[in-house]
Write an enzyme that holds these catalytic residues in place. Structure first.
Site, short mmCIF file in Angstrom:
data_model
loop_
_atom_site.label_atom_id
_atom_site.label_comp_id
_atom_site.label_asym_id
_atom_site.label_seq_id
_atom_site.Cartn_x
_atom_site.Cartn_y
_atom_site.Cartn_z
CD GLU A 1 -9.26 -0.90 10.40
OE1 GLU A 1 -8.38 -2.10 8.90
OE2 GLU A 1 -9.15 0.04 9.75
NE ARG B 1 -3.94 -2.50 2.16
CZ ARG B 1 -4.57 -3.02 3.63
NH1 ARG B 1 -4.57 -1.38 3.95
NH2 ARG B 1 -5.27 -3.72 3.34
NE ARG C 1 -2.51 -1.08 10.82
CZ ARG C 1 -2.97 -0.70 10.70
NH1 ARG C 1 -4.33 -0.58 11.35
NH2 ARG C 1 -3.14 0.25 10.17
CB SER D 1 -12.14 -4.56 7.98
OG SER D 1 -11.95 -3.63 8.54
NE ARG E 1 -1.85 4.89 8.85
CZ ARG E 1 -2.87 5.11 8.21
NH1 ARG E 1 -2.97 4.83 7.20
NH2 ARG E 1 -3.70 5.39 9.62
#
Length: 424
Positions: free
Chosen positions: A348, A261, A388, A351, A276
């Site tokens: 987070e 990403r 993560r 998801s 991140r």
């Protein structure tokens, strides 16, 4: 993309969905107008083409004195048909353009609003009182460096900012989390897969990632291929242009891949450590299901995520994500966020999204019905585990002597270790 017939039958639901997302409801009316124009022009074209065919059949039967007039009319009609076909094609292209702009229609119960308008479903587990234990909280990077598990300095030297090395016990811990998760998913009926990390534009677009979030994706221009940010993309494309047999229930895959990403627009956000990053590993759950079973399957994916967090003794909360914070493909999304002691906030970790038939319509994925016909399938996805998770794991399980507690389920994957010890 959305179901055009359903849009015609119930445009108010689509308008309400757009409002809930903070998007323009006028797009619905533009779609309806484009659909009406396309159908009108298509009807006119087909009528003129039928007349042309009938006239063509009459040429051979025409009397000699009438043939020239008939041929003249045929030539004139051919030009009209060509023009009508061009107008019909243009109208179809405009309708298609608008359809690809329209996000999925949210399901009943999704909170309206933006990123801060989520609804908290539950909190599970209480955050540790480190002060009562006499522990000065360290963040995951300080813990990882002490364990010689994370090296961001050399990661930046080699790849630039937001890259890192997992070394020694860091690499072993990540692999333990991945293998523990994969084994449980196989036991739960998921087929394990290693997926491509480069995909074609039509697959990336079909899953809905080339819209608002296109800036986050790496594009290899020389090859016209995209690096995936999740194996959801490859798993959605796996059955593109196929008809599936779902009579025995949903088809479930667990896809492992490296993920990439660009993190465009996140300047200055979570730059320390590995929260991140540009590259990480992930196991993604992906399901093809009959639309009637989609909501139950969504709950099943969420339950797996919550069971994982609880088994690893991570305090977390589950949230129902607001419509304006959904991706274009999702009709509903649940997140699970673990407590991050060093920042006193929720982070987070998972998801899970119900994409209903949105991706399947774009990618041509259908299921055969009991009556012998076929219809679009529903697709769903959810996080199995990612790199993560190391962040929450290290911080929540830090101990006074600098070591890190290992919950019982993970110990067999780490050689029986009950704790990760600071090297001498």
């Amino acid at each position: 993309m959305i179901d055009l017939k359903a849009l015609r039958d119930d445009p108010d639901t689509a308008r309400a969905s757009q409002v809930a997302r903070g998007a323009d409801p006028a797009l619905v009316d533009q779609l309806l107008a484009a659909d009406e124009r396309r159908r009108s022009l298509l009807g006119s074209f087909e009528q003129q083409r039928a007349e042309q065919k009938e006239l063509s059949r009459s040429i051979g039967k025409a009397a000699p004195e009438e043939r020239e007039a008939v041929l003249g009319r045929a030539k004139e009609l051919a030009a009209q048909v060509k023009e009508a076909e061009a107008q019909s094609d243009d109208a179809a292209a405009e309708l298609d353009r608008l359809l690809w702009q329209m996000p999925n229609i949210v399901v009943d119960g999704v909170p309206a609003g933006g990123e801060e308008d989520f609804v908290e479903l539950r909190q599970v587990g209480a955050p540790r009182d480190f002060a009562a234990e006499g522990i000065e909280v360290a963040d995951h990077l300080a813990i990882g460096e002490a364990l010689r598990a994370i090296d961001t300095e050399r990661g930046a030297k080699v790849g630039g900012s937001r890259f890192y090395f997992l070394t020694g016990i860091g690499m072993l811990l990540e692999q333990a989390l991945l293998q523990w998760t994969l084994n449980r998913l196989v036991d739960a009926g998921f087929t394990p897969m290693t997926t491509p990390t480069l995909v074609r534009p039509e697959i990336m677009a079909g899953t809905g990632f080339l819209g608002a979030h296109a800036a986050e994706i790496y594009h290899l221009e020389a090859d016209d291929l995209y690096l995936v940010g999740t194996s959801e993309v490859a798993l959605a494309g796996y059955h593109s242009d196929e008809i599936l047999d779902l009579t025995g229930g949903p088809i479930r895959y667990a896809g492992f891949s490296a993920c990439y990403r660009r993190e465009a627009g996140s300047h200055g956000k979570d730059v320390r450590g590995i929260i991140r990053t540009h590259q990480f590993h992930k196991i993604e759950m992906f399901t093809y299901a009959p639309i009637e079973q989609a909501e139950a399957e969504h709950e099943r994916l969420l339950a797996f995520e919550e069971e994982s967090l609880a088994a690893l003794e991570l305090p977390y909360r589950g949230i129902d994500v607001a419509a304006g914070d959904l991706g274009s493909s999702a009709a509903r999304k649940f997140d699970c966020e673990a407590w991050l002691p060093s920042q006193q906030r929720w982070l987070e970790l998972t998801s899970t999204s119900n994409c209903t038939t949105f991706q399947a319509r774009r990618l041509g994925i259908r299921e055969r019905t009991a009556e012998g016909g076929n219809r679009p399938a529903a697709t769903l996805n959810g996080t199995g585990i990612t790199t993560r998770w190391l962040v929450a794991f290290l911080e929540n399980h830090q101990q006074a002597d600098g070591s890190v507690h290992v919950p019982e389920p993970l110990r067999p994957y780490l050689g029986g270790r009950e704790a990760l010890e600071v090297p001498a």
